[in-house]
Design a protein around this motif. Structure first.
Motif, mmCIF file in Angstrom:
data_model
loop_
_atom_site.group_PDB
_atom_site.id
_atom_site.type_symbol
_atom_site.label_atom_id
_atom_site.label_comp_id
_atom_site.label_asym_id
_atom_site.label_seq_id
_atom_site.Cartn_x
_atom_site.Cartn_y
_atom_site.Cartn_z
ATOM 1 N N SER A 89 25.674 36.465 36.083
ATOM 2 C CA SER A 89 26.491 37.602 36.325
ATOM 3 C C SER A 89 26.359 38.021 37.949
ATOM 4 C CB SER A 89 26.357 38.816 35.617
ATOM 5 O OG SER A 89 25.077 39.570 35.801
ATOM 6 N N LEU A 90 25.353 37.696 38.420
ATOM 7 C CA LEU A 90 25.095 38.239 40.102
ATOM 8 C C LEU A 90 25.913 36.861 40.966
ATOM 9 C CD1 LEU A 90 21.440 38.784 40.178
ATOM 10 C CD2 LEU A 90 23.484 40.416 39.934
ATOM 11 N N ILE A 91 26.348 36.018 40.311
ATOM 12 C CA ILE A 91 27.076 35.043 41.223
ATOM 13 C C ILE A 91 28.621 35.672 41.347
ATOM 14 C CG2 ILE A 91 27.914 32.475 41.466
ATOM 15 C CD1 ILE A 91 24.742 33.233 41.271
ATOM 16 N N ALA A 92 28.781 35.847 42.638
ATOM 17 C CA ALA A 92 29.991 36.487 43.008
ATOM 18 C C ALA A 92 30.283 36.023 44.562
ATOM 19 C CB ALA A 92 29.864 38.002 43.179
ATOM 20 N N SER A 93 31.271 35.089 44.425
ATOM 21 C CA SER A 93 31.621 34.354 45.717
ATOM 22 C C SER A 93 32.135 35.312 46.772
ATOM 23 C CB SER A 93 32.702 33.382 45.536
ATOM 24 O OG SER A 93 32.968 32.741 46.768
ATOM 25 N N GLN A 94 31.530 34.809 48.032
ATOM 26 C CA GLN A 94 31.875 36.013 49.103
ATOM 27 C C GLN A 94 33.278 35.671 49.699
ATOM 28 O OE1 GLN A 94 28.606 34.922 52.073
ATOM 29 N NE2 GLN A 94 27.217 35.848 50.788
ATOM 30 N N GLU A 95 33.583 34.572 50.066
ATOM 31 C CA GLU A 95 34.994 33.877 50.456
ATOM 32 C C GLU A 95 35.621 32.894 49.837
ATOM 33 O OE1 GLU A 95 34.597 33.242 54.586
ATOM 34 O OE2 GLU A 95 33.887 35.198 55.132
ATOM 35 N N GLY A 96 35.029 32.174 48.790
ATOM 36 C CA GLY A 96 35.396 31.186 48.161
ATOM 37 C C GLY A 96 36.151 31.435 46.606
ATOM 38 N N GLU A 97 35.883 30.438 45.746
ATOM 39 C CA GLU A 97 36.421 30.892 44.509
ATOM 40 C C GLU A 97 35.465 30.362 43.332
ATOM 41 O OE1 GLU A 97 40.762 29.145 43.155
ATOM 42 O OE2 GLU A 97 39.254 27.564 42.726
ATOM 43 N N ILE A 98 35.473 31.358 42.271
ATOM 44 C CA ILE A 98 34.648 30.781 41.286
ATOM 45 C C ILE A 98 35.395 30.229 40.101
ATOM 46 C CG2 ILE A 98 32.900 31.825 39.619
ATOM 47 C CD1 ILE A 98 32.161 33.865 41.345
ATOM 48 N N LEU A 99 35.110 29.292 39.519
ATOM 49 C CA LEU A 99 35.922 28.716 38.504
ATOM 50 C C LEU A 99 35.002 28.393 37.231
ATOM 51 C CD1 LEU A 99 38.818 27.482 37.444
ATOM 52 C CD2 LEU A 99 38.019 25.386 38.454
ATOM 53 N N TRP A 100 35.671 29.046 36.095
ATOM 54 C CA TRP A 100 34.876 29.072 34.787
ATOM 55 C C TRP A 100 35.507 27.979 33.957
ATOM 56 C CZ3 TRP A 100 30.114 31.224 33.085
ATOM 57 C CH2 TRP A 100 29.645 32.183 34.162
ATOM 58 N N LEU A 101 34.840 26.621 33.746
ATOM 59 C CA LEU A 101 35.581 25.902 32.860
ATOM 60 C C LEU A 101 34.927 25.862 31.392
ATOM 61 C CD1 LEU A 101 36.418 22.913 35.060
ATOM 62 C CD2 LEU A 101 37.798 24.929 34.442
ATOM 63 N N LEU A 102 35.553 26.134 30.531
ATOM 64 C CA LEU A 102 34.817 26.683 29.285
ATOM 65 C C LEU A 102 35.756 25.690 27.852
ATOM 66 C CD1 LEU A 102 35.114 30.461 29.315
ATOM 67 C CD2 LEU A 102 33.387 28.990 30.379
#
Length: 234
Positions: A210-223
């Protein structure tokens, strides 16, 4: 940047979608495409898909540079090695120059291996980082309560598995959060509750993912649908 969540009906569709997203991004790149791989059974299916057509031919492997987000401190040919898994599923099957594959030098003690790997990855940020999700909420080798979670200055640090105390080497939270794209790939009903907590509860050291929080990019969760089954309706 906001998180993007995409759900697929089964692990096969999930692996195909992740492979397609990677191929598209690598193809759109103009320079070296720096990627950090993860370990685990779900990424194995993704890597195997990338080693097959059409991805084997369409990915510009001559521009891809491979790193690892974490590694167990075992020999490179050990069954628990993330490098061995990635090599068997992907690396040996695609036209990658050996010089563009950067494994953690686990023949050295953990602290020295971490220092050497930090020297190796120093430079531009990662274009992509693949991540998985453990049943305890860990990602890479960032485990609940581990001092490695709070590391702010090192690019790479040593860590250990809580139950077995197996030493590991892992990139740190700031390195992950600086990536242009962070891709979580999560499959299986056994991950549904921890996934819900990571995505819907406040960020905490007890849930390192839960601490993963992109500074300037994108977070993609593929489920896959099973992993997503406990999430609140969107």
């Amino acid at each position: 940047m906001p998180r993007i969540i995409k759900v697929f009906p089964d692990p096969e569709a999930l692996a195909a979608a992740a492979a397609g997203a990677f191929a598209d991004a690598a193809g759109a790149s103009t320079g070296a495409f720096r990627v950090a791989l993860s370990g685990g059974s779900t990424p194995r299916a993704l890597y195997a898909r990338l080693a097959q057509e059409p991805f084997r031919s369409v990915v510009p492997w001559s521009r891809v540079e491979i790193f690892f987000g974490d590694e167990r401190c075992v020999p490179a040919d050990h069954s628990d090695s993330n490098f061995r898994m990635a090599d068997e599923a992907l690396l040996r099957h695609v036209p990658l120059e050996p010089s563009r594959i950067h494994r953690v030098r686990t023949e050295f003690p953990p602290e020295e291996a971490a220092r050497r790997y930090a020297d190796e990855i120093r430079g531009p940020h990662f274009d992509w980082i693949f991540l998985g999700l453990g049943l305890d909420g860990h990602t890479a080798s960032l485990f609940p309560g581990s001092p490695a979670i709070g590391e702010k200055t090192k690019l790479v640090t040593s860590a250990e598995t809580p139950e077995t105390k197996l030493p590991r080497v892992t990139v740190t939270v700031p390195v992950i959060n600086a990536a242009a794209k962070i891709l979580f790939v999560v499959a299986g009903a056994e991950k549904s509750e921890i996934l819900r907590r990571v995505l819907e509860e406040p960020a905490t050291r007890e849930l390192p993912a839960s601490l993963i929080a992109s500074q300037e990019g994108e977070i993609l969760w593929l489920l896959d649908a099973a992993a997503a089954s406990a999430l609140s309706p969107r």
